[in-house]
Design a protein around this motif. Structure first.
Motif, short mmCIF file in Angstrom:
data_model
loop_
_atom_site.label_atom_id
_atom_site.label_comp_id
_atom_site.label_asym_id
_atom_site.label_seq_id
_atom_site.Cartn_x
_atom_site.Cartn_y
_atom_site.Cartn_z
N VAL A 58 0.83 -1.20 0.00
CA VAL A 58 0.00 0.00 0.00
C VAL A 58 0.87 1.26 0.00
O VAL A 58 0.63 2.20 -0.75
N ALA A 59 1.91 1.26 0.84
CA ALA A 59 2.80 2.42 0.90
C ALA A 59 3.54 2.61 -0.41
O ALA A 59 3.70 3.74 -0.87
N ARG A 61 2.52 1.69 -3.36
CA ARG A 61 1.56 2.17 -4.35
C ARG A 61 1.28 3.67 -4.16
O ARG A 61 1.18 4.42 -5.12
N GLN A 62 1.19 4.11 -2.89
CA GLN A 62 0.95 5.53 -2.63
C GLN A 62 2.14 6.39 -3.04
O GLN A 62 1.97 7.53 -3.45
N LEU A 63 3.34 5.85 -2.93
CA LEU A 63 4.55 6.60 -3.25
C LEU A 63 5.11 6.26 -4.62
O LEU A 63 6.23 6.63 -4.95
N GLN A 64 4.32 5.59 -5.43
CA GLN A 64 4.80 5.10 -6.73
C GLN A 64 5.33 6.24 -7.61
O GLN A 64 6.39 6.11 -8.22
#
Length: 85
Positions: A58-59, A61-64
């Motif tokens: 999740v992290a 993906r958020q910081l992708q």
């Protein structure tokens, strides 16, 4: 170092890097060179391992977007300008 990292709520690898930088500026300590292969083979894997345990899908993906931008900046930096970008 783990107790210091816990006290300040920081990842242990960050505390180790900061401590190493601090020691490198202490006057009177003789300088030494480390072979880059030693760093890649012995020092980098534990740092990456610690980061991997503290990350999540999740992290990531958020910081992708930031991760991709940093990857492009580092691969196109002046140091690697001899390679194609």
């Amino acid at each position: 170092m783990t107790s210091v990292a816990t006290r300040f709520a920081l990842p242990a690898p960050i505390v180790l890097v900061v401590a190493g930088l601090a020691v490198s500026f202490v006057p009177g300590i003789p300088g030494s060179e480390v072979d880059p292969e030693v760093v890649l083979d012995l020092l980098l894997p534990p740092l990456l391992d610690g980061a991997a345990f503290e990350s999540s899908a999740v992290a990531i993906r958020q910081l992708q977007r930031a991760i991709i931008q940093l990857a492009v900046v580092w691969s196109c930096s002046p140091r690697s300008a001899s390679r194609s970008c």
